[in-house]
Design an enzyme around this catalytic site. Sequence first.
Site, short mmCIF file in Angstrom:
data_model
loop_
_atom_site.label_atom_id
_atom_site.label_comp_id
_atom_site.label_asym_id
_atom_site.label_seq_id
_atom_site.Cartn_x
_atom_site.Cartn_y
_atom_site.Cartn_z
N ASP A 297 -8.47 7.36 0.36
CA ASP A 297 -8.34 6.81 1.71
C ASP A 297 -9.28 5.62 1.91
O ASP A 297 -8.84 4.54 2.32
CB ASP A 297 -8.65 7.89 2.76
CG ASP A 297 -7.78 9.10 2.57
OD1 ASP A 297 -6.62 9.06 3.01
OD2 ASP A 297 -8.26 10.08 1.99
N GLU B 36 -3.97 6.88 -5.30
CA GLU B 36 -3.22 5.69 -4.90
C GLU B 36 -3.86 4.40 -5.40
O GLU B 36 -3.20 3.57 -6.01
CB GLU B 36 -3.10 5.65 -3.37
CG GLU B 36 -2.26 4.51 -2.87
CD GLU B 36 -1.89 4.62 -1.39
OE1 GLU B 36 -1.85 3.60 -0.71
OE2 GLU B 36 -1.64 5.76 -0.92
#
Length: 388
Positions: free
Chosen positions: A16, A281
């Site tokens: 994040d 990610e």
Amino acid sequence: MRSAVLFCRVIDNFGDIGVCWRLARLLQHAYGWQVSIWVDDLASFARLCPGLDVQASHQAYESIQVVHWCDQMPAAEWRQLQANLLIEGFGCRLPDAALERIAQLRPHWINLEYLSAESWVESCHGLRSPDAQTGLSKYFFFPGFSAKTGGVLYEPGLDAERRAFRRQAALRTQFVQSLHLPLPVQQALDDPAYLKVLMFCYPQSGLSALIQAWQEGAQELLCLLPQGVATAQAQAFLGGEAQAGAWRRQGNLTLAILPFVPQARFDRLLWLADMAFVRGEDSFVRAQLAGLPLVWQIYPQEADAHLEKLEAFMQAYLARLQPPAAHALQALWQVWNQPEHYAGLGAAWRQLQASLPQLHRHALRWRQRLRRNGDLAGNLLQFIQKIG
């Protein structure tokens, strides 16, 4: 002055904050916006950005204002908020005091979503959602791998930096020396006989099975493992602490522990490697931008929902790749992401290894395809101009 504020709650690991920080840096340094980032976990943030003061409630880092955010912040603090563009990272819910201030500011309000290749993403990208509490509209912005999504984050000078790093031996040597690796590991890095593999995985990976296969393999292999990654499995192989600089050679495998590098230097680790195992990610995207054959460990979700995301990406990534390379890569991705099949990792690795030249050519073509979609930060700024 155009100003943007990003909000980020750190849920787990570095995904994040890694994505939000990369977007903040692009908006500030590549597009000239005045950016502040509000983060609820400075300790995790500081792993990516050494030098960050984890005790400071407000500070400047790389000319970006960093605010330690908590829901109990006094209302007066929220009244200081200024922004033309407000970005919620991954649907992080904002407190009422923040929403009251947002209603006054009336900024462009973006919900930055998680990266996915699933087909529904294209139809949801850019959708408007009325917010009942503020009366404003919030827009969903999806990263992705097609021109109908927001694309992925990449810096304007990234390709030139990569080419310089690979062509200029002095740059490469300087970086390798900064890692303080033992001489045999440095020699292996320079030896073309070694296949160099960067390993960045979650603790619950099948690394032990791969270690066994690599030891018994026909090719010399150097596994570069950042400190703190798969520690238990690394220590089992090393027979000691998995500290930076530790290494061991057994059979045809040399495994070395690297220091955990800041985000700004992670690309250079990729540029040392011939292929990469990546997770989450941010590192997943960076390996694609490095043009490397990659194996992705997707973040596990309840009820195996992550496997649908994995399948969607595989379909997109493998669409223009011919067998047997496509079959080999698909098999390894599937086994790597399903612990009940770890016993098959050795066979899947041997099948993939024969296809590495083809996979490398495919990775370079895929990188060009991503670049044609444009950079996510630039696409985001075009989007807010479009919605007015």
